[in-house]
Enzyme design. Sequence first.
Site, PDB file in Angstrom:
ATOM      1  N   HIS A  53       4.062   1.631   2.170  1.00 41.57           N
ATOM      2  CA  HIS A  53       5.274   0.960   1.683  1.00 41.57           C
ATOM      3  C   HIS A  53       5.890   1.751   0.545  1.00 41.57           C
ATOM      4  CE1 HIS A  53       2.737  -2.576   3.142  1.00 41.57           C
ATOM      5  NE2 HIS A  53       3.716  -2.469   4.015  1.00 41.57           N
ATOM      6  N   CYS A  65       1.837  -7.524  14.973  1.00 38.69           N
ATOM      7  CA  CYS A  65       3.159  -6.882  15.073  1.00 38.69           C
ATOM      8  C   CYS A  65       4.264  -7.935  15.085  1.00 38.69           C
ATOM      9  CB  CYS A  65       3.342  -6.114  16.376  1.00 38.69           C
ATOM     10  SG  CYS A  65       2.221  -4.767  16.694  1.00 38.69           S
ATOM     11  N   LYS A  96      -2.443  -2.258   6.463  1.00 41.03           N
ATOM     12  CA  LYS A  96      -3.220  -3.319   5.851  1.00 41.03           C
ATOM     13  C   LYS A  96      -4.328  -3.781   6.778  1.00 41.03           C
ATOM     14  CE  LYS A  96       0.838  -5.064   5.299  1.00 41.03           C
ATOM     15  NZ  LYS A  96       2.158  -5.439   4.804  1.00 41.03           N
ATOM     16  N   CYS A 130       1.461  -9.722  20.240  1.00 38.59           N
ATOM     17  CA  CYS A 130       0.559  -9.313  19.159  1.00 38.59           C
ATOM     18  C   CYS A 130       0.947 -10.050  17.881  1.00 38.59           C
ATOM     19  CB  CYS A 130       0.618  -7.802  18.902  1.00 38.59           C
ATOM     20  SG  CYS A 130      -0.321  -7.353  17.408  1.00 38.59           S
ATOM     21  N   CYS A 149      -3.826  -4.606  21.285  1.00 39.05           N
ATOM     22  CA  CYS A 149      -2.607  -4.008  20.732  1.00 39.05           C
ATOM     23  C   CYS A 149      -2.859  -2.518  20.492  1.00 39.05           C
ATOM     24  CB  CYS A 149      -2.257  -4.690  19.415  1.00 39.05           C
ATOM     25  SG  CYS A 149      -0.988  -3.804  18.494  1.00 39.05           S
ATOM     26  N   HIS A 208       0.845  -1.201   0.000  1.00 39.25           N
ATOM     27  CA  HIS A 208       0.000   0.000   0.000  1.00 39.25           C
ATOM     28  C   HIS A 208       0.877   1.247   0.000  1.00 39.25           C
ATOM     29  CE1 HIS A 208       0.727   0.656   4.269  1.00 39.25           C
ATOM     30  NE2 HIS A 208       0.291  -0.568   4.542  1.00 39.25           N
ATOM     31  N   HIS A 226      -2.645  -2.178  16.421  1.00 42.40           N
ATOM     32  CA  HIS A 226      -3.601  -2.876  15.556  1.00 42.40           C
ATOM     33  C   HIS A 226      -4.990  -3.049  16.166  1.00 42.40           C
ATOM     34  CE1 HIS A 226       0.332  -4.171  13.861  1.00 42.40           C
ATOM     35  NE2 HIS A 226      -0.318  -3.934  12.752  1.00 42.40           N
ATOM     36  N   LYS A 269      -3.017   5.813  11.276  1.00 37.15           N
ATOM     37  CA  LYS A 269      -1.979   5.255  10.425  1.00 37.15           C
ATOM     38  C   LYS A 269      -2.635   4.333   9.405  1.00 37.15           C
ATOM     39  CE  LYS A 269       1.680   1.885  10.312  1.00 37.15           C
ATOM     40  NZ  LYS A 269       1.927   0.536  10.783  1.00 37.15           N
TER      41      LYS A 269
HETATM   42  O1  ME8 Z   1       7.130  -3.913   9.888  1.00 33.95           O
HETATM   43  N1  ME8 Z   1       3.082   5.531   6.816  1.00 33.95           N
HETATM   44  O2  ME8 Z   1       6.741  -4.728   7.762  1.00 33.95           O
HETATM   45  P1  ME8 Z   1       5.470  -3.883   7.296  1.00 33.95           P
HETATM   46  C1  ME8 Z   1       4.395   5.497   6.554  1.00 33.95           C
HETATM   47  N2  ME8 Z   1       8.413  -6.667   8.141  1.00 33.95           N
HETATM   48  N3  ME8 Z   1       5.089   4.366   6.344  1.00 33.95           N
HETATM   49  C2  ME8 Z   1       4.427   3.211   6.394  1.00 33.95           C
HETATM   50  C3  ME8 Z   1       3.044   3.167   6.662  1.00 33.95           C
HETATM   51  C4  ME8 Z   1       2.365   4.406   6.874  1.00 33.95           C
HETATM   52  N4  ME8 Z   1       1.084   4.493   7.097  1.00 33.95           N
HETATM   53  N5  ME8 Z   1       2.667   1.888   6.651  1.00 33.95           N
HETATM   54  C5  ME8 Z   1       3.772   1.145   6.378  1.00 33.95           C
HETATM   55  C6  ME8 Z   1       7.363  -4.677   8.975  1.00 33.95           C
HETATM   56  N6  ME8 Z   1       4.841   1.942   6.213  1.00 33.95           N
HETATM   57  C7  ME8 Z   1       8.542  -5.637   9.083  1.00 33.95           C
HETATM   58  C8  ME8 Z   1       9.824  -4.856   8.903  1.00 33.95           C
HETATM   59  S1  ME8 Z   1      12.493  -4.694   8.716  1.00 33.95           S
HETATM   60  C9  ME8 Z   1      13.804  -5.635   9.124  1.00 33.95           C
HETATM   61  C10 ME8 Z   1      11.082  -5.662   9.013  1.00 33.95           C
HETATM   62  C11 ME8 Z   1       6.200   1.505   5.879  1.00 33.95           C
HETATM   63  O3  ME8 Z   1       5.003  -4.498   6.038  1.00 33.95           O
HETATM   64  C12 ME8 Z   1       7.212   1.993   6.886  1.00 33.95           C
HETATM   65  O4  ME8 Z   1       8.490   1.945   6.307  1.00 33.95           O
HETATM   66  O5  ME8 Z   1       4.522  -3.713   8.400  1.00 33.95           O
HETATM   67  C13 ME8 Z   1       7.103   0.941   7.969  1.00 33.95           C
HETATM   68  O6  ME8 Z   1       8.208   0.942   8.860  1.00 33.95           O
HETATM   69  C14 ME8 Z   1       7.022  -0.308   7.131  1.00 33.95           C
HETATM   70  O7  ME8 Z   1       6.247   0.091   5.970  1.00 33.95           O
HETATM   71  C15 ME8 Z   1       6.360  -1.469   7.837  1.00 33.95           C
HETATM   72  O8  ME8 Z   1       6.100  -2.475   6.896  1.00 33.95           O
END
Ligand code: ME8
Length: 503
Positions: A20, A128, A298, A125, A143, A17, A146, A295
Amino acid sequence: MSYYVTTPIYYVNAAPHLGHAYTTIAVDALARHHRQRGEDVFFLTGTDEHGEPVADAAHALGIEPQELADKNAERFKALVPQLGAANDFFIRTTDPEHMAKVQEVLTRVRENGYVYEGTYEGWYCPRCADFKAENEVDEGNRCPIHHVELTREQEDSYFFKLSAFQEPLERLYAEREDFVAPRTRYNEALSFLRSGLRDVPLSRHKLSWGVPVPWDDEHVFYVWFDALLNYYSALSYARPGEDLTSEFWPASYHVIAKDILRFHAIYWPALLMAADLELPERVFVHGYLLMDGEKMSKSLGNVLDPFAVIERFGADALRFYLLRDVPFGQDGSVSTAAFEQRYASELANDFGNLASRTLAMVVRYRDGVVSRTEVDPVLAPDFDGLTARVEELIGRAELTLALEEIWERVRRLNRYVEEQAPWQLAKDDSRSGELDRVLGTLVEGLRVVAVLLWPYLPASSERLLEALGAGGGALDLSLAGATLGAGRIERVEKIESLFPKEV
Ligand code: ME8
């Protein structure tokens, strides 16, 4: 000089989304800027495929985790070029090379004395994939991120002795005040640290979807340790037959959002110390994109589809909007209305119009030929030191501030057109020299802003630079040449609207 920059690896429990897309765009802008400096850049992104978030989502769909991972990893991979981003490698944590590296490093951590067997009891969670302390639990045992109900876990685990790194981390934070930026995030990490570190589970007994623990095949590694190590493992196999670790490790910048601060600012340096590895130079923490004040994620379901935005307005417009409208490092609301406003007033009007009208005038009045003249001294003070300032800001990942600096010059060039009114000069043959100078100055100003805007608007900047270098191919993108008066443009050609008003 080498520059190694990373995005988080994204969970494949659902489709990508805008959140990302945001991080990937920002990291691409950093990577492009450093390429323009002539540095040796490595830009890593990828997907986090193990653990409960993915296993649960797959089971809910009645498919195997690997199947879900394969399907969604492709979507994350496809998103990168659609965003106009150019990564050097896309890592998947189900890559066998990554998995072997995780086992190797964590075995070393154990040999170094930082792993012991125990029982974990507490809140967890599954979204998370994070264990929650009592003070992090919302009403109804939910959480805080979430809003789902937390589970009460009791599980045999191998533990990582995080507490052994209390003092080394305090020293790190005392010695390197720029380890985490912005300052508010540094303070947040420091206050977590000062509240006292507790040991954390390194393995999961209940889960089978993960990297097997080599010394106990009933366990897999806790997904966060597997995931964090991607930044290190990728370098060892990104280029077949080569190991890039000595060239690029430690990382220059890990870019993340604040949701995963603790893992990157506390667990990660501790893990690296435990494995005798060098620490990254810096972690930059951007804010959340907010829609209706929450925020976007997904699991909350209020997702804005970046594919749809790109299809209509193009990747450059999305990149520009996100990096311009949401101060990088802070939270910011995003909306279609604000996007359309920026698009019309800044991309279509300020920049697109400046480019097409300047080029059209050179073609109309001078048949596309640019005379060799001095740059108008009236503009020199406005451009003095600009490139150095932009380098200084982007060097600190201040992408929004740097863009504002550049945009002030776009506006300045527009005012210059109005002040000089080349269409008036063109009516008077005795002022032909003046017209040459005005047009030459505008073309040169456009060249400088196009080079500086390349990290933000790669496709549009390249198109503009091609038109400015008519006949001779695209112009030099390096920052070394991005000073007013350094260019030698001879011929230009007209350009179709860079950002059409009607799309
Ligand atoms: O946390 N605003 O993956 P994830 C800004 N797999 N950035 C956002 C966002 C938002 N609303 N939503 C997501 C994970 N992001 C782990 C990470 S790293 C070794 C493992 C971005 O799919 C932002 O960079 O939940 C956030 O930190 C990341 O997506 C979380 O992606």
